[in-house]
Design a protein around this motif. Sequence first.
Motif, PDB file in Angstrom:
ATOM      1  N   VAL A 173       0.832  -1.036   0.067  1.00  0.00           N
ATOM      2  CA  VAL A 173      -0.138  -0.026   0.115  1.00  0.00           C
ATOM      3  C   VAL A 173       0.820   1.229   0.224  1.00  0.00           C
ATOM      4  CG1 VAL A 173      -1.501   1.518   1.403  1.00  0.00           C
ATOM      5  CG2 VAL A 173      -1.877  -0.992   1.070  1.00  0.00           C
ATOM      6  N   TYR A 174       1.873   1.268   0.818  1.00  0.00           N
ATOM      7  CA  TYR A 174       2.582   2.356   0.731  1.00  0.00           C
ATOM      8  C   TYR A 174       3.454   2.628  -0.376  1.00  0.00           C
ATOM      9  CZ  TYR A 174       1.445   4.106   5.612  1.00  0.00           C
ATOM     10  OH  TYR A 174       0.833   4.343   6.798  1.00  0.00           O
ATOM     11  N   ALA A 175       4.121   1.650  -1.004  1.00  0.00           N
ATOM     12  CA  ALA A 175       4.831   1.660  -2.092  1.00  0.00           C
ATOM     13  C   ALA A 175       4.075   2.133  -3.391  1.00  0.00           C
ATOM     14  CB  ALA A 175       5.485   0.385  -2.274  1.00  0.00           C
ATOM     15  N   TYR A 176       2.878   1.575  -3.275  1.00  0.00           N
ATOM     16  CA  TYR A 176       1.746   2.140  -4.399  1.00  0.00           C
ATOM     17  C   TYR A 176       1.512   3.597  -4.146  1.00  0.00           C
ATOM     18  CZ  TYR A 176      -1.896   1.541  -7.978  1.00  0.00           C
ATOM     19  OH  TYR A 176      -2.455   1.778  -8.953  1.00  0.00           O
ATOM     20  N   TYR A 177       1.317   3.848  -3.030  1.00  0.00           N
ATOM     21  CA  TYR A 177       0.943   5.392  -2.720  1.00  0.00           C
ATOM     22  C   TYR A 177       2.083   6.114  -3.240  1.00  0.00           C
ATOM     23  CZ  TYR A 177       0.058   9.901  -0.277  1.00  0.00           C
ATOM     24  OH  TYR A 177       0.051  11.096  -0.264  1.00  0.00           O
ATOM     25  N   ARG A 178       3.366   5.816  -2.903  1.00  0.00           N
ATOM     26  CA  ARG A 178       4.454   6.598  -3.561  1.00  0.00           C
ATOM     27  C   ARG A 178       4.547   6.803  -4.787  1.00  0.00           C
ATOM     28  NH1 ARG A 178       6.687   3.993   1.317  1.00  0.00           N
ATOM     29  NH2 ARG A 178       7.589   2.275   0.191  1.00  0.00           N
ATOM     30  N   TRP A 179       4.388   5.541  -5.505  1.00  0.00           N
ATOM     31  CA  TRP A 179       4.296   5.685  -6.854  1.00  0.00           C
ATOM     32  C   TRP A 179       2.994   6.793  -7.288  1.00  0.00           C
ATOM     33  CZ3 TRP A 179       7.094   4.408 -10.701  1.00  0.00           C
ATOM     34  CH2 TRP A 179       6.635   4.586 -12.074  1.00  0.00           C
ATOM     35  N   GLN A 180       1.914   6.541  -6.916  1.00  0.00           N
ATOM     36  CA  GLN A 180       0.670   7.463  -7.171  1.00  0.00           C
ATOM     37  C   GLN A 180       1.101   8.955  -6.928  1.00  0.00           C
ATOM     38  OE1 GLN A 180      -2.038   5.443  -4.332  1.00  0.00           O
ATOM     39  NE2 GLN A 180      -3.340   5.039  -6.187  1.00  0.00           N
ATOM     40  N   GLN A 181       1.749   9.090  -6.127  1.00  0.00           N
ATOM     41  CA  GLN A 181       2.459  10.501  -5.832  1.00  0.00           C
ATOM     42  C   GLN A 181       3.266  11.162  -6.868  1.00  0.00           C
ATOM     43  OE1 GLN A 181       0.786  12.874  -3.083  1.00  0.00           O
ATOM     44  NE2 GLN A 181      -0.356  10.920  -3.744  1.00  0.00           N
ATOM     45  N   LEU A 182       4.095  10.161  -7.270  1.00  0.00           N
ATOM     46  CA  LEU A 182       5.006  10.456  -8.320  1.00  0.00           C
ATOM     47  C   LEU A 182       4.447  10.643  -9.714  1.00  0.00           C
ATOM     48  CD1 LEU A 182       7.994   8.172  -7.783  1.00  0.00           C
ATOM     49  CD2 LEU A 182       7.929  10.567  -7.255  1.00  0.00           C
ATOM     50  N   ARG A 183       3.374   9.972  -9.907  1.00  0.00           N
ATOM     51  CA  ARG A 183       2.469   9.955 -11.191  1.00  0.00           C
ATOM     52  C   ARG A 183       1.472  11.274 -11.263  1.00  0.00           C
ATOM     53  NH1 ARG A 183       3.198   6.152 -15.019  1.00  0.00           N
ATOM     54  NH2 ARG A 183       2.536   7.992 -16.350  1.00  0.00           N
ATOM     55  N   THR A 184       1.370  12.107 -10.332  1.00  0.00           N
ATOM     56  CA  THR A 184       0.629  13.232 -10.120  1.00  0.00           C
ATOM     57  C   THR A 184       1.342  14.373 -11.081  1.00  0.00           C
ATOM     58  OG1 THR A 184       1.738  14.123  -8.146  1.00  0.00           O
ATOM     59  CG2 THR A 184      -0.316  12.942  -7.671  1.00  0.00           C
ATOM     60  N   THR A 185       2.484  14.175 -11.510  1.00  0.00           N
ATOM     61  CA  THR A 185       2.977  15.090 -12.338  1.00  0.00           C
ATOM     62  C   THR A 185       3.689  14.442 -13.344  1.00  0.00           C
ATOM     63  OG1 THR A 185       5.142  15.212 -11.014  1.00  0.00           O
ATOM     64  CG2 THR A 185       3.498  16.788 -10.552  1.00  0.00           C
ATOM     65  N   ARG A 186       4.172  14.936 -14.463  1.00  0.00           N
ATOM     66  CA  ARG A 186       4.789  14.237 -15.522  1.00  0.00           C
ATOM     67  C   ARG A 186       5.765  13.322 -15.087  1.00  0.00           C
ATOM     68  NH1 ARG A 186       8.716  15.269 -19.331  1.00  0.00           N
ATOM     69  NH2 ARG A 186       9.513  17.288 -18.246  1.00  0.00           N
ATOM     70  N   THR A 188       9.441  11.218 -15.889  1.00  0.00           N
ATOM     71  CA  THR A 188      10.644  11.475 -16.329  1.00  0.00           C
ATOM     72  C   THR A 188      11.530  10.636 -16.230  1.00  0.00           C
ATOM     73  OG1 THR A 188      11.658  12.906 -14.483  1.00  0.00           O
ATOM     74  CG2 THR A 188      10.288  14.011 -16.035  1.00  0.00           C
ATOM     75  N   PRO A 189      12.397  10.328 -16.981  1.00  0.00           N
ATOM     76  CA  PRO A 189      13.488   9.348 -16.741  1.00  0.00           C
ATOM     77  C   PRO A 189      14.244   9.549 -15.355  1.00  0.00           C
ATOM     78  CG  PRO A 189      13.624   9.937 -18.986  1.00  0.00           C
ATOM     79  CD  PRO A 189      12.736  10.800 -18.501  1.00  0.00           C
ATOM     80  N   ARG A 190      14.414  10.626 -15.107  1.00  0.00           N
ATOM     81  CA  ARG A 190      15.006  10.852 -13.707  1.00  0.00           C
ATOM     82  C   ARG A 190      14.000  10.254 -12.360  1.00  0.00           C
ATOM     83  NH1 ARG A 190      17.247  16.715 -11.368  1.00  0.00           N
ATOM     84  NH2 ARG A 190      17.863  15.882  -9.262  1.00  0.00           N
ATOM     85  N   LYS A 191      12.712  10.497 -12.486  1.00  0.00           N
ATOM     86  CA  LYS A 191      11.906  10.331 -11.569  1.00  0.00           C
ATOM     87  C   LYS A 191      11.834   9.003 -11.399  1.00  0.00           C
ATOM     88  CE  LYS A 191       8.101  12.635 -11.158  1.00  0.00           C
ATOM     89  NZ  LYS A 191       6.854  13.379 -11.429  1.00  0.00           N
ATOM     90  N   LEU A 192      11.871   8.067 -12.537  1.00  0.00           N
ATOM     91  CA  LEU A 192      11.773   6.689 -12.557  1.00  0.00           C
ATOM     92  C   LEU A 192      13.069   5.926 -11.860  1.00  0.00           C
ATOM     93  CD1 LEU A 192       9.999   4.103 -13.187  1.00  0.00           C
ATOM     94  CD2 LEU A 192      11.435   4.330 -15.598  1.00  0.00           C
ATOM     95  N   VAL A 193      14.127   6.756 -12.408  1.00  0.00           N
ATOM     96  CA  VAL A 193      15.540   5.992 -11.991  1.00  0.00           C
ATOM     97  C   VAL A 193      15.510   6.426 -10.191  1.00  0.00           C
ATOM     98  CG1 VAL A 193      18.032   6.484 -11.855  1.00  0.00           C
ATOM     99  CG2 VAL A 193      16.632   6.165 -13.842  1.00  0.00           C
ATOM    100  N   GLU A 194      15.232   7.479  -9.793  1.00  0.00           N
ATOM    101  CA  GLU A 194      15.067   7.794  -8.333  1.00  0.00           C
ATOM    102  C   GLU A 194      14.288   6.991  -7.499  1.00  0.00           C
ATOM    103  OE1 GLU A 194      14.319  12.312  -8.443  1.00  0.00           O
ATOM    104  OE2 GLU A 194      16.655  12.559  -8.521  1.00  0.00           O
TER     105      GLU A 194
END
Length: 325
Positions: A173-186, A188-194
């Motif tokens: 749940v917490y991992a998926y939430y962190r991903w959802q938060q990242l996807r609220t904005t565009r 980028t390769p950098r965000k995926l790598v981080e």
Amino acid sequence: MSEDVQQAAVQPRIRLGVSSCLLGEEVRFDGGHKRSGFISDILGRYFELVPLCPEVAIGMGIPRPPIRLQGDPERPRAVGVRDRSTDVTGKLEQYGRDMGRTHDDFSGYLLKSKSPSCGMERVKVYGEPGTPPAASGVGIYVRSFRQQQPLLPMEEEGRLNDPALRENFIERVYAYYRWQQLRTTRMTPRKLVEFHAAHKLVLMAHGQEHYRALGRMVAEAGKGPIGELADAYIARFMAALKFRATPRRHSNVLMHLMGYLKKHLDREDKAELLELIDRYRTGRLPLIVPITLLKHHFRRHPHPYVAGQVYLEPYPEELLLRNMI
């Protein structure tokens, strides 16, 4: 840890869908409930629990004649137990689709086991008269909801009594939430790598093969459409987290972390940490004990790589999920 991942790690009240009866609402076919103290009293402190009862929502009423799954185990129908002409399959499917599209803000879902509408797995499917039911069905509503959100962490209330399954669900749940938060904005390769970098040790605890496979995917960031890669990555990531993080795998991660302290610990400190890791691995101590000592040492001897890892605190410590042997 990157700014994006740090912001995602600051947790508001994450939203979980919950079968209404598990929260004490008297919505079952007999007018009763199946309140779960753990869900209502413990998880309710940390999550926003959103009650949903598909059978009431489609107008079946309280109380109501019970329904069950009937027919082909691969594609059963929800029909009345006493009156087989009652068939609410279509209504439950439509409600599942509607809620799946509406509640993309959920980060997890807790379901009533064995329910012909909400059961996640092993729901009884009845065949010809005189033949035993096959415990292989999925609730009609949940199956339809899951088609809209295949990556959403789901679990049944009974399985939460298993400490390992409970911890696994909350971690997802917490991992998926962190991903959802990242996807609220565009993306980028950098965000995926981080994001991947912050979860490396989490993935190692679930299996080196997942860690390596996802690392190879991230290495392709910037070489093609990032949206397609991100979608493929999170599908593989969430599938990896379903594999249990065993004591042996956790111990490997703990030893890996200890390597970042080798220049700072004296012989006695190293011996103490090794002893605690071994006692955890052999089932004599809970995971929280070596984790707590490692966090103590890293507070005294910070390391930038370790500071960027989610592993040492993937969810609030107050949930006590790592305190069980």
